[in-house]
Scaffold this active site. Sequence first.
Site, mmCIF file in Angstrom:
data_model
loop_
_atom_site.group_PDB
_atom_site.id
_atom_site.type_symbol
_atom_site.label_atom_id
_atom_site.label_comp_id
_atom_site.label_asym_id
_atom_site.label_seq_id
_atom_site.Cartn_x
_atom_site.Cartn_y
_atom_site.Cartn_z
ATOM 1 N N GLU A 103 0.796 -1.228 0.000
ATOM 2 C CA GLU A 103 0.000 0.000 0.000
ATOM 3 C C GLU A 103 0.833 1.286 0.000
ATOM 4 O O GLU A 103 0.425 2.283 -0.588
ATOM 5 C CB GLU A 103 -0.918 0.015 1.238
ATOM 6 C CG GLU A 103 -2.034 -1.007 1.213
ATOM 7 C CD GLU A 103 -3.180 -0.595 0.296
ATOM 8 O OE1 GLU A 103 -3.090 0.484 -0.328
ATOM 9 O OE2 GLU A 103 -4.156 -1.359 0.190
ATOM 10 N N SER A 364 -29.204 -27.717 51.139
ATOM 11 C CA SER A 364 -28.407 -27.916 52.359
ATOM 12 C C SER A 364 -27.018 -27.306 52.265
ATOM 13 O O SER A 364 -26.172 -27.577 53.121
ATOM 14 C CB SER A 364 -28.278 -29.416 52.645
ATOM 15 O OG SER A 364 -29.536 -30.011 52.843
#
Length: 812
Positions: A103, A364
């Site tokens: 690029e 419990s």
Amino acid sequence: MRIIAGIRRRIADFYTLWRFAKFGLEYLGQTKALLIALLTALFFFLIFWWSLPNTLFETPLSGVLEDQKGTLLSARIASDGQWRFPASDSLPDAYVKSLIAFEDQRFYHHQGVDPISLSRAMIQNLSKARVVSGGSTITMQVIRLARHDRSRSIWQKMIEAYLAIRLDFSHRKKSILKLYAANAPFGGNVVGLEAASWRYFGKAPAYLSWAEGALMAILPNSPALIHPGRNRNVLLAKRNRLLDKLAKTGVIDATTADLAKAEELPSAPLPLPKAAPHLLDRMIREKGAMRVVSSLDVDLQMRVLDIARRRHDLLRFNQIHNLAILVADVESGAVLAYVGNAPETGAQHGQDVDIITAPRSTGSILKPFLYGLAMQDGIILPQSWLPDVPLTISGYRPENFEGGYEGLIASDEALARSLNIPFVSLLQQYRVPRFHYHLQKMGLKTLTQHPDHYGLSLILGGAEANLWDLCGMYASMARSLGHFWPYNSRYDPKDWHPLSYLPVKAKTQRWWETYDTEAQYLNAGSIWATFEAMQEVRRPGEEGEWERFTSNKRVAWKTGTSFGFRDAWAIGITPRYVVGVWAGNADGEGRPGLVGTQVAAPILFEVMGLLPSRGWFKAPYDDLKQVPICSNSGFRASKNCPVDSAWVPKKALNGPLCQYHQLVHLDESGAYQVTQSCNPRGQIQHVPWLQLPPLEEYYFRQKHPEFKALPPFFPGCGGAASGNPMQLIYPRQAAKIYVPIDLDGQRSKTIFQVAHRKPETKIYWHLDESYVGTTQTFHQFAFAPPPGKHVLTLVDEQGNRLEQRFEIVLKE
């Protein structure tokens, strides 16, 4: 004179100021042109500086969750339907060099705009009579992406060039590359290098090869080419040309380029990891950050997730659709595995519900806390007896899960077997408000109602809790015993919790350090005794059978099952880890067999099998003392007790002495009780004897055939007996008895029951002074008193009398 002197000083001050002002005006007059130039330059600089917003990209981001080493665990798509990850801290070298070669070859040498590239593009466009090259630098492409790809006119190109210069002026080159990599399009709904790397290659950008880095560099230029069937040969050719260019410029060698060109292009996009979606949603909700590094361990998380998947495949045959697993490090509190719900549960079964934070009935699971607190207060010792007989309190009648009664049972065995009635009796002694208060202080944040709202059912599932708080409470116990405390300079004490899904470290507590964020509501001795009792790897399963779990490591663990078989819990603790498991249905539907020991415990021990062992907790001898105890009752030994010894928390040393061993007086044969005034055979033996209340004795001797009842009194000495040998089983207290109406319209009968120290004795039953019948050996009587208040009177053949008032209330 003072006033005149003051006036003179003021005049002198004004004169001095006037001279300075005159000098300034003369100087400004001489430099007026320079000042105008400076102001003009400042004006244009401010325009230049303010031309770029502080935040270039305000697009929505995907939520990203990483483990403690930065490995991706889960991701959530952005609100606009795009996979767009937050910008990462680094970029791979293969991608950066490929991008610059493709690029913007002079990226590191221009100031945002490359005049050479623009000139070349202009010549190419004029020669072709159409736009064939844009000449944009990477910096200009960042600006175009931030401006949402506006029309590619000459005017827009000039604006992009101007803003690119401005961006380059204030940003380092590395930052510009990061902006581009995070916002470039990579085909479909994939935006940014990191999202593309995971979608196309299934790995982090740091592990991209040269072929993959080159593909990522060219893809934003033609993102549509990534789709299968769309000119894939064109994409392959572009990638290979870039690799040849990298080899030609010496970035890579020819061999590397040839090997890279041999790699195939990716096929269809891959699904992103979903290893901890519930934690990701929770972190976004609670922390507001879109990228969070968690404390999770990716390897352990995947193995625990695999266990959850396999177990869920089995449980769903019983219409059990949800489960959750939490694993945390005790020392630091760092969460290592977080499975908020079973994978692939389906939306119809609440797949998105995070069960770890969802309040559920406790069953419990709170019993160990009551055991430790009661021991700390000296109500019990580690093995002291608790009553296990039929119990009715204000109409509340608890039952043991396995059925049956022990009469009296050691408290540590009652905890190991999770018997309900002994712990209801213990809570009655400890008091509900006190237990409620301490549970809140220990971290049970879901306990929001007044203690009276829960009552004694608080110990049996009358409250709600979530796996997050419960595991934190158990971890706090282990941490206090091991003297490890969480350390994180960033935590806020207001939001402090024993567990953290963010990375933390631990340090050992010194004796001079105190921490207000985690007070020790249980002393070390009580915690150690509690964990010792919880080590027993046997628990009663359904219908009274026993479940035994083998493990190559010592684990203190507890299960819980809520009323109606809606919730199955199991939590295990070692010196290093805490593991919590919940199974059930998110909508609260109960299922037969949804029991903690059968469903949650096997998962707990399978997860524990993944974790390394680290020995066991060292006994805190500075908080323990070896004392003589009764070898039968487990209480502190009285002078009449058979003596054993046990390590007991020092705070429990003020507990009661054993009251069950009394000195009895026997004749020389030992077959009869006698008194000083009634001793026909002469010599008297004074023998310590285990004596139980009639009701406890009635059930105790059924389980303990070795138990010896008191000998009878010598004939003629019976009047000297002390205490009533009878005790009502039902009703035990003055209470209202609600009687339903049967289908035939008649009142149901109520079964009354009494225990006698000598079952073969006849008992005569009277209701409201009217004789109703006689029982022998099995002392039960069923009749239907009319509505209202009544008096039940029992008289045995020795003349012992027992009365109980009650009220019958019809229940429509």
